[in-house]
Write an enzyme that holds these catalytic residues in place. Sequence first.
Site, short mmCIF file in Angstrom:
data_model
loop_
_atom_site.label_atom_id
_atom_site.label_comp_id
_atom_site.label_asym_id
_atom_site.label_seq_id
_atom_site.Cartn_x
_atom_site.Cartn_y
_atom_site.Cartn_z
N LYS A 1 0.85 -1.20 0.00
CA LYS A 1 0.00 0.00 0.00
C LYS A 1 0.88 1.25 0.00
CE LYS A 1 -3.80 -2.48 2.17
NZ LYS A 1 -4.44 -2.90 3.44
N GLN B 1 -4.37 -1.63 9.84
CA GLN B 1 -4.26 -2.93 9.18
C GLN B 1 -4.85 -4.02 10.09
OE1 GLN B 1 -3.08 -3.43 5.94
NE2 GLN B 1 -3.88 -5.49 6.25
N ASP C 1 -10.88 3.14 4.63
CA ASP C 1 -11.24 1.73 4.51
C ASP C 1 -12.76 1.53 4.56
OD1 ASP C 1 -9.22 -0.06 3.97
OD2 ASP C 1 -8.50 -0.15 6.05
#
Length: 288
Positions: free
Chosen positions: A53, A97, A120
């Site tokens: 990422k 994460q 997200d």
Amino acid sequence: MAMIIDGKAVAQRIRDGLKAEVAKLQKERGITPGLAAVLVGENPASKVYVNMKAKACEEAGIYSEKIYLPADTPQERLVNLVHELNQNKKIHGILIQLPLPPPLDEHTVLQEVDPDKDVDGFHPVNLGKLLSAKFWNELPPFVPCTPAGCIKLIESTGTEIEGVNAVVVGRSVIVGKPAAMLLLAKQATVTVAHSRTKNLKEICRQADILVVAAGKARLVTAGMIKPGAVVIDVGVNRMSDGKLVGDVDFEAAKEVAGSITPVPGGVGPMTIAMLLSNTVASAKRSAG
Ligand code: NAD
């Protein structure tokens, strides 16, 4: 023989477009989109994802920060870090994460992310807005990246989503449920199957669009696919020989499906492209 949907190529087109957009934002408005990725603990797969990422950000001209914390980080420290990132003007997107190592509580930590930086799409405010959106144009600013990528891949085939039968296998908050919501917002007739579903085969065979996110290697066989269907395989399963396979038996399924994503090279690259897209959108929103 099915058309193989090249997720890498679709994702690259999106990333190229974002790179141009970022350059324009910098030149014309002095804005550099920024993403903070927080990784707690030593999960090797999570490390790989965070690095991928960050690298993708760099390529697109997006500023990124990788923040590593030890597995025994107290929840309060993690929450404080999230609060700092919420206030940080250089950061437009915050990514925690997952999974977080126990005893950290994901639900509590995700709730602390500013919904305006929730690239997200996992904050309850954004998930709630996703649930209440009747049409596509009512969706929240951020929707979960993997299912959003699935929709882009379906659309890349030119398939009409409105009115068709879509089946989603899996009901996780990260993939299955939001995928179902997005397909509903696109006006499909949606069925969600899961681990307790009876006659999975018959249900899958009804699907004009089949999205599989079960995390079970080769769960969906060729006999479960309607001839000509669009098959989106979200699953990533590492076999004992080290090979990565999806939740669909790709070799046999491609003889029946109309189009199908490979694993790797299908949904995976799209998740990152959608994350970058959300980060750029967030920077633009924050600038008004
Ligand atoms: P999860 O374990 O949270 O959920 C799996 C779902 O599948 C559950 O809802 C369960 O009910 C259902 N399921 C399990 N066994 C089943 C069966 N035999 N029949 C029908 N349904 C069954 O997993 P997740 O986070 O949703 O991820 C699913 C898969 O997608 C995993 O392989 C994961 O690695 C992969 N994934 C890929 C990406 C990507 O970017 N490519 C992103 C997220 C997840």
